[in-house]
Scaffold this active site. Structure first.
Site, short mmCIF file in Angstrom:
data_model
loop_
_atom_site.label_atom_id
_atom_site.label_comp_id
_atom_site.label_asym_id
_atom_site.label_seq_id
_atom_site.Cartn_x
_atom_site.Cartn_y
_atom_site.Cartn_z
N ALA A 11 4.16 -15.21 40.60
CA ALA A 11 3.92 -16.48 41.30
C ALA A 11 2.74 -17.26 40.73
O ALA A 11 2.55 -18.43 41.08
CB ALA A 11 3.69 -16.21 42.78
N SER A 13 1.56 -16.57 37.12
CA SER A 13 1.55 -16.59 35.65
C SER A 13 2.84 -15.99 35.13
O SER A 13 3.55 -15.26 35.83
CB SER A 13 0.36 -15.79 35.09
OG SER A 13 0.53 -14.40 35.32
N ASP A 238 11.47 -8.72 40.10
CA ASP A 238 10.31 -8.02 39.55
C ASP A 238 10.06 -6.67 40.22
O ASP A 238 9.69 -5.70 39.56
CB ASP A 238 9.06 -8.90 39.58
CG ASP A 238 8.77 -9.54 40.93
OD1 ASP A 238 9.40 -9.18 41.94
OD2 ASP A 238 7.91 -10.46 40.97
N THR A 260 1.26 -9.36 43.99
CA THR A 260 1.15 -10.45 44.95
C THR A 260 1.75 -10.03 46.28
O THR A 260 1.21 -10.30 47.35
CB THR A 260 1.86 -11.71 44.41
OG1 THR A 260 1.23 -12.11 43.19
CG2 THR A 260 1.78 -12.84 45.42
#
Length: 469
Positions: A11, A13, A238, A260
């Site tokens: 979110a 990079s 991911d 994240t």
């Protein structure tokens, strides 16, 4: 020597990481990094697809410049977000990001036609305001013309793969996050689509399993780059890739992908969609085992998103390591908040939101050290609660926690997690998502003969720290 390029997009990079085998050890090298974030456009938080696509091309250019030209490429991204394409393959509207508030109330609208208990029994996906099914409903409500104009639906990584190859396929692990799949059949659910008012014509093809070859680069891209690669679908979600890279020592291990988002859970052969799983907030997402899709039975926990926002609000005055050290100075602070509360999903100011939550519980304004301690303890307590729920639902005792991802480097959080859970904890590798992406490419290329062989290689190739409770 075969080399492989993982495009790993989070979110904040995107990175290009090359992997290969050398003397029995897996090696990796980052060749490119591009910071990115959602921007406000037309009143919504949106992703910019063009820079992300250009970042993939620049990663390919850098590979050649560094003498690391890959044979294959795989893309993984966050889940739930998508694009709709018209008959000319142009994106309809903007690529709205999952943290946008446009989905407010869409769950209640859907439940008028499909009670959530029935929805969960089909999809196995926990209710989250950003689930793709709610996003599509919100888009069609705001732009009813898009329902007729839309000819293709692609998840974000699959859209980027389409730009590279001209081939449209949606991959299973990312599609599983939409709350529109039947968890049992691993195909789109006509019942859910009909109830949500979403055209079934957008979902004519069953999602492809990870390890599927999408195709070669378009001829014009091959000409520009001076070489070609096979674009392979990894676990394009991911977390799906991160779970692949967990070097678990036994079948009684809990997996924690710490980034994240914190995704804590286990791999199962079949989904768990009973009332207890629903009420406990667990979700059944798609996974990979080299043969048939596994189920990642897990819980979404807010994760390092909170600390990332605090660091940004501190204007980068402290590194994440320094923030962990500050938290340790207030290790006995008693204040607590539920870090998984949706109030922390996209607040205007994360620091102030935490202070407000503490004030509502009668605590005075915390120091920075106390605030950071509160967040780290809150995450550790969430992990402990989730493991206790897992043990109860699966009638199983777990023997260890295996942490992969950036959070595996947070020494303080991982120690507090081991203590809160009362389990030995293994932290690393930190590049779990990119490694999982690369491992599936390597299995496709014949470098590894099985997922277990790949996991054994990860354990030998990367530092993994053992933490006792």
């Amino acid at each position: 020597m075969k080399r492989h390029l993982a495009i790993d997009m989070g979110a904040s990079s995107m990175r290009g990481i090359v992997g290969w085998m050398e003397d029995g050890t897996m090696r990796i090298e980052e060749v490119y990094r591009l910071p990115h974030e959602a921007i406000m456009r037309g009143g919504h938080m949106c992703w910019e697809m063009e820079p992300l696509y250009e970042g993939i091309l620049e990663s390919l250019r850098q590979c050649k410049a560094k003498g690391l030209t890959p044979d294959t490429l795989g893309i993984d991204t966050w889940g739930v977000d998508y694009v709709l394409l018209d008959e000319n393959d142009r994106i309809l509207g903007d690529s709205v990001a999952y943290r946008d508030s446009r989905t407010d109330g869409m769950d209640r609208v859907l439940e008028e036609k499909l009670p959530f208990e029935e929805h969960y029994a089909i999809s196995g996906i926990a209710k989250q305001p950003f689930n793709t099914v709610y996003q599509l409903m919100a888009q069609f409500k705001e732009h009813p013309e898009h329902r007729e104009q839309a000819k293709s639906f692609l998840m974000v990584p699959d859209y980027l793969g389409f730009l590279l190859t001209g081939v449209k396929k949606n991959e299973y692990t990312n599609c599983s996050t939409t709350a529109m799949l039947d968890a049992g059949t691993k195909n789109w659910s006509p019942e859910i689509l009909k109830a949500a008012g979403i055209p079934e014509s957008l979902f004519a093809e069953k999602p492809a399993e990870p390890g599927t070859v999408l195709g070669a680069l378009k001829p014009e891209l091959e000409k520009e780059l001076g070489y070609n690669v096979a674009v392979v679908l990894p676990a394009t979600h991911d977390t799906g890739s991160a779970f692949v890279a967990v070097p678990a020592r036994d079948e009684n291990a809990v997996y924690l992908s710490s980034g994240t988002w914190s995704l804590l859970g286990v791999e199962l052969d079949q989904p768990v969609t009973d009332v207890e799983a629903l009420n406990s907030g667990f979700t059944n997402e798609g996974g990979y085992d080299g043969r048939n899709g596994k189920i990642r039975f897990l819980k979404n926990i807010m994760g390092l998103w909170i600390l990332q926002n605090i660091q940004k609000e501190l204007k980068g005055a402290y590194s994440f390591g320094e923030m962990a050290d500050l938290a340790a100075k207030a290790k006995d602070y008693a204040g607590s908040v539920d870090v998984n509360d949706n109030r922390f999903l996209a607040p205007a100011n994360m620091t102030e939101e935490i202070k407000t939550a503490l004030a509502e519980k009668g605590y005075p304004e915390p120091t920075l050290e106390e605030l950071l301690s509160c967040v780290n303890h809150g995450l550790a307590d969430c992990y402990a609660d989730a493991i206790a729920q897992l043990e109860r639902m699966l009638d199983k005792k777990f023997t260890s926690i295996n942490i992969v991802g950036g959070g595996s480097q947070n020494v303080v959080l991982n120690q507090w997690t081991a203590t809160a859970c009362g389990l030995p904890t293994y932290a690393g590798p930190s590049e779990g998502t990119a490694l999982g992406n690369l491992m599936i490419q390597m299995i496709y290329a014949g470098t590894f003969t099985s997922l277990q062989e790949a996991r054994d290689t990860i354990r030998k190739s990367f530092a993994i720290r053992e933490i006792n409770p």
